[in-house]
Design an enzyme around this catalytic site. Structure first.
Site, PDB file in Angstrom:
ATOM      1  N   ILE B  80      53.671  20.130  87.798  1.00  0.00           N
ATOM      2  CA  ILE B  80      54.721  19.838  89.572  1.00  0.00           C
ATOM      3  C   ILE B  80      55.885  18.894  88.796  1.00  0.00           C
ATOM      4  O   ILE B  80      55.214  18.068  88.360  1.00  0.00           O
ATOM      5  CB  ILE B  80      54.293  20.522  90.161  1.00  0.00           C
ATOM      6  CG1 ILE B  80      55.211  20.149  91.560  1.00  0.00           C
ATOM      7  CG2 ILE B  80      52.811  19.150  90.097  1.00  0.00           C
ATOM      8  CD1 ILE B  80      54.771  19.752  93.311  1.00  0.00           C
ATOM      9  N   SER B  81      56.868  19.090  89.029  1.00  0.00           N
ATOM     10  CA  SER B  81      57.358  17.551  88.288  1.00  0.00           C
ATOM     11  C   SER B  81      57.291  16.362  89.128  1.00  0.00           C
ATOM     12  O   SER B  81      56.563  16.510  90.409  1.00  0.00           O
ATOM     13  CB  SER B  81      58.841  18.167  87.912  1.00  0.00           C
ATOM     14  OG  SER B  81      59.293  19.079  87.765  1.00  0.00           O
ATOM     15  N   GLN B  82      58.101  15.721  88.056  1.00  0.00           N
ATOM     16  CA  GLN B  82      57.788  14.303  88.830  1.00  0.00           C
ATOM     17  C   GLN B  82      58.800  14.086  89.649  1.00  0.00           C
ATOM     18  O   GLN B  82      60.200  14.739  89.822  1.00  0.00           O
ATOM     19  CB  GLN B  82      58.600  13.280  87.807  1.00  0.00           C
ATOM     20  CG  GLN B  82      58.692  12.210  88.336  1.00  0.00           C
ATOM     21  CD  GLN B  82      59.171  11.099  87.140  1.00  0.00           C
ATOM     22  OE1 GLN B  82      59.415  11.634  85.621  1.00  0.00           O
ATOM     23  NE2 GLN B  82      59.023   9.553  87.365  1.00  0.00           N
TER      24      GLN B  82
END
Lengths: 804, 229
Positions: B80-82
């Site tokens: 899950i992206s930053q």
């Protein structure tokens, strides 16, 4: 005591000794490829260092427990060889087997992987330690038959190199590792059998080892590639399967099929067709190219119409086309569709060449030779010579930073220019990255190549265009004329590419279609065109070297100045900083770590025996100089012969085998000399002189010479033999000298020499990357010169007899 | 200046989620101290970032990591992206209320949820079947039932739902699939990370005006790989 021991060590141990020695060499060679497939090429140097560490530690152990070990030499030799076999079968599974395997990419972000690397190195060093112990104890206990036993040892070592190479020709490296483990196992069985409890102990070890080896044979394939390697990422795609898996000592070929693999050349965003599904071609787990399912299918090669590289065809008709390491048949099929009468694809890897030959369209042929040979050979002049795309996409070529790339050097471009027809062009492309490195260095290398080819105003011969993802350079024998410039402008305008360099100058509206706010690209390229590399480097902050790559320093992908790493780390965080150029950093870090390991395992234990007498520094310096010098020559030869022999592994196999055999012969020959410091000085100075000449001589390896790989290996081996003979004389002469003059120095000489040998491979790579191959040979000469000077401070036999 | 979009500060043990109020406070702190501080100004983006319960889109064992400014593993080698990058991409793409937005690479569904919270009609495609199914369920359960999810190869886009005012690609690419350019509406924008799956990348903004397609490099980013667990 020695006499008694000698009687207990019959010369029958020779065949066993040969098999153990063969196992050691073969295991090194097979391990290099196995770990290269699991992880990365850098393991090659690590394997050599670990072998030396294991042998050094066994020498120290033998020194410390000599009496007890020699008293039970049969038991020790048999048991150590058997356990070594078990280690050879099992250790690779620990080092490259999934959960227990370290991943270099994770070293800097996950301490667990640093610990795993330490465990893996220890596991891989143990078989070398045990083999070294078996060999050492047989040689020591069989002093009366030393000459004969030594001959078996050398013959085995040499044969092991050949065996490793042959095994990788027919077996996957995981299977070959298990087969190689049979060598020391059979060696253990051939060692003399002892009776009673000793026989039971050594026999039990042999049985256990046999079980381990059989288990590894029956269940090979425990090795798993890093999750970050191309093969792993491809197999993660839906419907992916390996349709071909072929062993080869030059690299394991795998072809993967998946409906989601649609590679494409750097293409215009105007392209509205479909990127066709292709089969991925991988070498040692790294993506090498792709093969179309059917190049005759409608639209299969259509992306090339709108590709950056097609600019060469926009500039004129192209009848004779040379595609270097094209990685697939798509471009060849497209070139033929565009009117080419002859398309030659150069592919040095035999298995890839075979795969390519099966799918090439009529009119295209594949030449299975090193690209540099083809570029240097006389023959048809080409209208297009197309180089493969430089650098990994997005600039992560750092993993390859310490790998030799003889195709992207000034000499390669000079040779290519010489093979061009009057209106022909060289096409070379670099992927875009931030900050830009590949493009400025590619331009610098091409300009240097043109200069070496005698072009007085190279900037007038080069043009550059760019897309959102890459920059393509074209170079001609003659200066680009108005028609060329007009054709390039028209091509760019039609496909919405940006013209970057035309008429030797930066184009004013170079960001017409693809903006790069804040980029220093034009400042860099302008400085390179002006021949001012320092300014080009300064424009990007000075952290990266951008000078041309040459045959002496063929590290096109090595950019980072290590002194700038802290600044990069401050900007992007320490965890991500190493990813700028991982390969270089791994080698740089391994040198001090290996030094610590060698000091702890080889030198420190020796302190228990102590030493007395004068000239300790002289002994230490002499031994250290030999250790460094020998390994510098070895690594320098491997790096240098990679071009001549067409790969790092054939170079390593040839150099290792020849050095072992010839140095051993030199060692035997040295028995005829008087072991005096004066002799040592002469030998060391002799080797230093030879090192210098070797550095110069290997700069003139014959290019364009069409000879089979085996013939080349023999030629290279013959060239190495004289050097290795002399190098092999130094250390035995030192030992004989010390035996009489300073006996307590003998174990120290072994230990210091071993320690220097362990750290030398990493140092040699760092010297090569920073200063070039000739500098590695110069460093070897320097090390031997230090030894020569140190010998003048050593005590001679006569001075001991008549102490002052 | 380069931006690190991924760090490996993953706790080696299971960390449960805090009570909902605490989670909201943590999100608020993350938005104030990190995302706003690093230059994201669009109030709709900031509001969406405060609203989407990121922790509920993360595997339970990593929920304690939900409000750190770094990616978190979600299985299948994906993350899950930053949060900062999600906010940055959401701002740069300039999504307006009612825009049709296509996301390539659903992953956890977090980026899709943020876009939906900003008022966009979101269509999202994921190639890994397990991730696609899990994201569809999670998004529905946390109240984003309007997001249309699909399992498939993002290369082809979603022609039945085209044209799109914006396309957000969340997986690094070495080429821009022509169908995506084709499905971009006149005046549409596409944001895409370019580069290898590890190592250095840059965010590229693609704009389409009539037949003309332009690109602009936006931000260099560096990727740090995460351990596959």
């Amino acid at each position: 005591m020695n006499n008694a021991v000698s009687k207990a060590a019959p010369r029958k141990d020779g065949p066993g000794l040969a098999l153990v020695s063969a196992g050691v060499t073969a295991w090194q060679i097979v391990l290099m490829q196995a770990l290269g497939w699991v992880g990365w090429y850098h393991f090659a140097y690590l394997v050599i260092a670990l072998a030396l560490l294991g042998f050094g530690a066994s020498g120290t152990f033998l020194t410390l427990a000599r009496e007890r070990l020699v008293r039970s030499s049969g038991l020790v030799a048999r048991t150590a060889a058997a356990l070594s076999a078990a280690g050879m079968a099992l250790a690779p599974l620990l080092a490259g087997g999934g959960a227990t395997a370290p991943d270099i990419y994770l070293l800097f972000v996950d301490a667990r992987h640093a610990a795993l690397l330490g465990v893996a190195c220890a596991a891989l060093a143990i078989p070398f330690f045990l083999s070294g112990l078996a060999i050492g104890v047989v040689l020591t206990s069989g002093a009366a038959h030393a000459g004969r036993l030594y001959a078996w040892n050398l013959a085995g070592s040499g044969a092991g190199g050949v065996a490793g190479w042959l095994l990788l020709s027919v077996l996957q490296s995981s299977e070959a590792l298990a087969i190689v483990a049979l060598f020391p196992l059979c060696g253990a069985l051939l060692f003399r059998m002892e009776r009673g409890m000793r026989g039971i102990v050594s026999g039990s070890c042999a049985v256990l080892a046999a079980i381990a080896v059989i288990a590894a044979l029956v269940m090979p394939g425990g090795l798993q590639p890093s999750q970050f390697k191309g093969i792993s990422r491809l197999l993660d795609l839906p419907g992916a399967s390996v349709v071909l898996d072929e062993p080869n000592p030059r690299g394991r070929l795998q072809i993967v099929e998946t409906p989601a693999f649609r590679p494409a050349p750097p293409t215009s965003l105007r392209f509205a067709g479909e990127f066709p599904v292709q089969r991925a071609v991988l070498l040692d787990g790294n993506l090498r190219g792709s093969l179309l399912a059917d190049h005759a299918a409608p639209g299969a090669v259509a992306p090339f119409d709108d590709a950056l590289e097609s600019v060469a065809w926009a500039m004129g008709a192209r009848r004779n086309v040379l595609l270097i390491e094209s990685g697939g048949e798509g471009l060849a099929a497209w070139a033929i569709a565009k009117g080419a009468e002859s398309v030659v694809c150069v592919e040095p890897h035999p298995a890839v060449a075979r795969a390519l030959a099966r799918v090439l369209p009529a009119g295209a042929t594949v030449v299975r030779r090193d690209p540099r040979d083809v570029l240097s050979a006389r023959g048809v002049l080409r209208d297009v010579i197309r180089f493969p795309i430089a650098g990994s996409f997005g600039g992560s070529a750092g993993m390859h930073a310490v790998g030799e790339q003889f195709l992207f050097t000034a000499e390669a471009f000079a040779a290519a220019l010489d093979r061009l027809a009057d209106d022909g062009v060289i096409v070379a492309t670099a992927w875009t990255e931030q900050p830009e490195r590949n493009a400025p260095r590619l331009l610098a290398t091409m300009i240097e190549g043109l200069t070496r080819a005698g072009v007085s105003e190279p900037r007038a011969h080069i043009a550059a265009i760019r897309s959102w993802s890459a920059t393509t350079f074209v170079a001609k024998r003659t200066a680009l004329n108005a028609a060329d410039t007009e054709a390039i402008r028209g091509f760019c305008s039609r496909l919405e590419f940006d013209s970057l360099v035309l008429g030797g100058e930066i184009v004013e509206d170079w960001e017409r279609f693809h903006e790069v706010p804040g980029s220093a690209l034009t400042e860099q390229l302008r400085a390179v065109l002006d021949g001012d590399i320092a300014s080009a480097e300064a424009a990007a902050g000075g952290a990266f070297r951008l000078g041309p790559a040459t045959d002496d320093r063929p590290y096109f992908s090595q950019f980072l100045r290590i002194t700038h790493l802290p600044r990069i780390a401050r900007e992007s965080g320490w965890r991500s900083a190493p990813f700028v150029e991982m390969g270089y950093l791994v080698v740089a870090l391994s040198a001090p770590l290996l030094l610590v390991a060698a000091l702890a395992l080889v030198v420190a234990p020796i302190s228990r025996v102590g030493w007395s007498g004068g000239s300790r520094w002289a002994t230490s310096l002499f031994a250290a100089g030999l250790g460094l010098g020998f390994m510098f020559v070895e690594i320098g030869l491997i790096a240098r012969l990679t071009l001549f022999l067409g790969g790092a592994l054939p170079a390593a196999a040839t150099v290792l085998t020849t050095l072992l055999l010839a140095a051993g012969a030199g060692s035997a020959f040295s028995q005829r000399f008087r072991a005096e410091p004066r002799t040592l000085t002469k030998i060391a100075l002799g080797v230093a002189a030879v090192c210098i000449s070797l550095g110069v001589a290997t700069s003139f390896a014959p290019e364009g010479w069409s000879a089979p790989a085996a013939v080349r290996m023999v030629v290279a081996a013959l060239a190495i033999v004289p050097v290795a003979l002399v190098m092999g004389m130094a250390f035995p002469t030192l030992l004989r000298s010390l035996e009489t003059a300073e006996p307590s120095h003998v174990p120290w000489a072994w230990a210091v020499n071993g320690c220097a040998s362990v750290v030398a491979p990493s140092l040699a790579v760092l010297i090569a990357v920073n200063a070039g191959h000739v500098a590695v040979f110069a460093a070897a000469a320097g090390a031997y010169t230090v030894s020569a000077l140190a010998a003048t401070g050593m005590r001679s036999t006569s001075s001991r007899s008549n102490p002052r | 200046m380069a931006v690190t979009i991924s760090l490996l500060a993953v706790a080696p043990f299971s960390v449960g989620a805090a009570p909902a109020g605490d989670e909201a406070r943590r999100r608020d702190r993350l938005v104030s101290t990190t995302i706003e501080a690093r230059g994201v100004k669009d109030p709709r983006v900031l509001k969406a970032m405060r609203a989407v319960p990121r922790h509920l889109l993360i595997p339970e064992r990593y929920r304690g990591e939900a409000h750190g400014d770094h990616p978190v593993p979600i299985g299948h080698g994906q993350t899950i992206s930053q949060p900062y990058i999600v906010a940055f991409m959401s701002e740069i793409i300039g999504v307006k209320e009612g825009d049709r937005v296509l996301e390539i690479g659903t992953g956890s569904g977090y980026q899709a949820a943020v876009l939906a919270e900003m008022g966009a009609n979101v269509f999202t495609i994921e190639i890994v079947p397990e991730l696609a199914r899990r994201a569809a369920v999670d998004l529905r359960e946390i109240g984003y039932a309007g997001i249309e999810t699909r399992e498939g190869d993002g290369y082809f886009g979603w022609p039945e739902k085209a044209p799109f005012d914006a396309i957000v690609v969340t997986a690094a690419a070495d080429r821009i699939p022509p169908p995506l350019v084709e499905q971009l509406a006149d005046g549409g924008r596409m944001i895409i990370p370019v580069g290898p799956p590890m190592g250095e990348q840059f965010l590229l903004l693609v704009t389409k005006q009539g037949e003309r397609v332009r690109t602009k490099q936006i931000l260099p980013v560096r990727f740090v790989p995460l351990t596959r667990r």
